[in-house]
Scaffold this active site. Structure first.
Site, PDB file in Angstrom:
ATOM      1  N   TYR A   1      16.814  29.232  10.246  1.00  0.00           N
ATOM      2  CA  TYR A   1      15.593  29.861  10.747  1.00  0.00           C
ATOM      3  C   TYR A   1      15.520  29.780  12.268  1.00  0.00           C
ATOM      4  O   TYR A   1      15.760  28.731  12.852  1.00  0.00           O
ATOM      5  CB  TYR A   1      14.350  29.176  10.162  1.00  0.00           C
ATOM      6  CG  TYR A   1      14.140  29.447   8.688  1.00  0.00           C
ATOM      7  CD1 TYR A   1      13.951  30.738   8.208  1.00  0.00           C
ATOM      8  CD2 TYR A   1      14.117  28.393   7.782  1.00  0.00           C
ATOM      9  CE1 TYR A   1      13.749  30.973   6.860  1.00  0.00           C
ATOM     10  CE2 TYR A   1      13.910  28.620   6.416  1.00  0.00           C
ATOM     11  CZ  TYR A   1      13.730  29.913   5.971  1.00  0.00           C
ATOM     12  OH  TYR A   1      13.528  30.147   4.633  1.00  0.00           O
TER      13      TYR A   1
ATOM     14  N   MET B   1      13.103  23.951   3.699  1.00  0.00           N
ATOM     15  CA  MET B   1      12.407  23.231   2.624  1.00  0.00           C
ATOM     16  C   MET B   1      13.375  22.503   1.696  1.00  0.00           C
ATOM     17  O   MET B   1      13.145  21.362   1.300  1.00  0.00           O
ATOM     18  CB  MET B   1      11.536  24.201   1.815  1.00  0.00           C
ATOM     19  CG  MET B   1      10.648  23.486   0.808  1.00  0.00           C
ATOM     20  SD  MET B   1       9.698  24.601  -0.213  1.00  0.00           S
ATOM     21  CE  MET B   1       8.519  25.246   0.935  1.00  0.00           C
TER      22      MET B   1
ATOM     23  N   LYS C   1       0.849  -1.201   0.000  1.00  0.00           N
ATOM     24  CA  LYS C   1       0.000   0.000   0.000  1.00  0.00           C
ATOM     25  C   LYS C   1       0.883   1.249   0.000  1.00  0.00           C
ATOM     26  O   LYS C   1       2.093   1.160   0.250  1.00  0.00           O
ATOM     27  CB  LYS C   1      -0.899  -0.024   1.240  1.00  0.00           C
ATOM     28  CG  LYS C   1      -0.129  -0.024   2.561  1.00  0.00           C
ATOM     29  CD  LYS C   1      -1.013  -0.370   3.745  1.00  0.00           C
ATOM     30  CE  LYS C   1      -0.219  -0.342   5.042  1.00  0.00           C
ATOM     31  NZ  LYS C   1      -1.008  -0.863   6.170  1.00  0.00           N
TER      32      LYS C   1
HETATM   33  C1  LIG Z   1      -0.266  -1.887   6.851  1.00  0.00           C
HETATM   34  C2  LIG Z   1      -0.882  -3.164   7.309  1.00  0.00           C
HETATM   35  C3  LIG Z   1      -0.103  -4.321   7.502  1.00  0.00           C
HETATM   36  C4  LIG Z   1       1.417  -4.321   7.417  1.00  0.00           C
HETATM   37  O1  LIG Z   1       1.956  -3.802   8.608  1.00  0.00           O
HETATM   38  P1  LIG Z   1       3.544  -3.716   8.837  1.00  0.00           P
HETATM   39  O2  LIG Z   1       3.675  -3.225  10.220  1.00  0.00           O
HETATM   40  O3  LIG Z   1       4.047  -2.732   7.845  1.00  0.00           O
HETATM   41  O4  LIG Z   1       4.078  -5.081   8.610  1.00  0.00           O
HETATM   42  C5  LIG Z   1      -0.761  -5.494   7.796  1.00  0.00           C
HETATM   43  N1  LIG Z   1      -2.109  -5.533   7.945  1.00  0.00           N
HETATM   44  C6  LIG Z   1      -2.884  -4.432   7.792  1.00  0.00           C
HETATM   45  C7  LIG Z   1      -4.350  -4.546   7.986  1.00  0.00           C
HETATM   46  C8  LIG Z   1      -2.281  -3.212   7.496  1.00  0.00           C
HETATM   47  O5  LIG Z   1      -3.059  -2.129   7.364  1.00  0.00           O
END
Ligand SMILES: *Cc1c(COP(=O)(O)O)cnc(C)c1O
Length: 359
Positions: A256, A304, A35
């Site tokens: 800054y 930035m 993802k």
């Molecule tokens: C993102 C996610 C994972 C993976 O988690 P990690 O800590 O990156 O291994 C697994 N299950 C679900 C439902 C997630 O949203």
């Protein structure tokens, strides 16, 4: 054209890290969680490399799954957030995507669907995360409703997600595992609990499928260790160059708001890297940076497009020299700790300005 700020994606390290998952969970199938643009590493790039190495993919959103199908990936793909309306459900069906089913809202849409083609679902049980999923008290009603739902492929599957698995001493994870097992023990269908922390620290959570995310990218899911200590190899390294070297006198401030004052005369290096590239704005004074392979401290505010580092009075570094912000010899976990965040946000946060180079 000269590359100024760039990230290198070390694809070979992905293979190594999958092997580490395999050896931790030899009897489970591996769903690679890709993802959020594969945690900033590039969705299609990572999917292509992992395609023959894992048993399935997981993404958060329908569009991410569709993108994988359009690119020709034939693997099982689970969409973790599911759908909120009919059109999204139709996309899931059309593209042969599997879905996490977590709410009555979704179930009502499913029941209204007249489509003939069936959909593979993962019934998501909320065992304590309190984010998505059906509560244990609703389980039997949902279960029976789904059994009667024509469009749902039988047997359907089960999943849950841990809230605190990165804390090896927190008994909550064991409670979540226990509850999931109690509810699903008599059910057919595949089961999945473990994320990376589950894979590495909670053996009881290893069921038919594990969902490996952060560890695939060579990063530790735990706050008290680095990927290297877990025998993982970082997939991303972040690079840039010095664009100026300047002399400062004792007592001068830098950047800054003047949040750092030199204690002695020294040389400052200016690095082309800032929050506009995804470097964390809240990195504190002292956050390590590698200049020509040598650790030097970040000083002053991250801006930035630039950061400043204290090279030391005797430094011979000059404009054009190489800088590494995180990578093999500079654990991203350390940079995250210095910035009051977790490494997940750092890899996800690298911006499109940063050129990506595959290695
Ligand atoms: C993102 C996610 C994972 C993976 O988690 P990690 O800590 O990156 O291994 C697994 N299950 C679900 C439902 C997630 O949203």
């Amino acid at each position: 054209m000269t590359r100024i700020a760039y990230a290198v994606i070390h694809l070979k390290s992905l293979r190594h890290n999958v092997q580490q998952v395999r050896s931790a969970v030899p009897t489970s199938k591996i769903m690679a969680v890709i993802k959020a643009n594969a945690y900033g590493h590039g969705l299609l790039r990572v999917a292509k490399k992992l395609n023959d190495l894992v048993d399935g993919f997981a993404v958060a959103r329908v569009q991410e799954g569709v993108r994988l199908r359009k690119a020709g990936f034939k693997q099982r793909i689970l969409v973790l957030e599911g759908f909120i309306e009919t059109e999204e459900l139709q996309n899931l069906i059309d593209y042969g995507l599997e879905v996490s089913l977590h709410s009555w809202h979704q179930l009502n849409i499913l029941e209204q669907q007249v489509e003939q083609k069936k959909i593979t679902i993962w019934l998501k049980i909320d065992t304590g995360m309190n984010r998505l999923g059906f509560k244990a008290t609703e389980f039997h009603l949902v279960y029976e409703t789904l059994k009667a739902c024509d469009i749902v492929k039988k047997p359907f599957n089960f999943m849950t997600h841990f809230a605190n698995a990165d804390d090896k001493k927190d008994f909550k994870t064991q409670q979540q595992i226990q509850l999931f097992k109690e509810l699903t023990q008599c059910c057919d269908g595949e089961k999945s609990m473990a994320n990376s922390a589950g894979i590495l620290a909670w053996q009881d959570s290893q069921t038919d499928w594990v969902r490996a995310g952060i560890m695939l990218y060579g990063i530790s899911p735990f706050p008290d260790s680095t990927g290297k200590q877990l025998n993982l190899k970082p997939v991303m390294s972040l690079h840039s160059h010095l664009i100026a070297v300047r002399d400062v006198l004792e007592g001068e401030t830098v950047g800054y708001s003047g949040t750092w004052t030199s204690q002695t005369a020294t040389k400052l290096g200016v690095v082309a890297m800032g929050y506009g590239d995804g470097y964390p704005r809240y990195a504190q004074n002292g956050t390590p940076v590698l200049v020509n392979g040598k650790r030097v401290p970040l000083v002053g505010r991250v801006s930035m497009d630039m950061i400043t580092v204290d090279l030391g009075l005797n430094s011979t570094a000059k404009a054009g020299d190489e800088v590494i912000l995180w990578g093999e010899n500079l654990p991203i976990e350390e940079i995250a700790a210095c910035s009051n965040t977790i490494p997940y946000t750092l890899v996800c946060g690298v911006t499109p300005r940063v050129e990506i180079i595959e290695s």
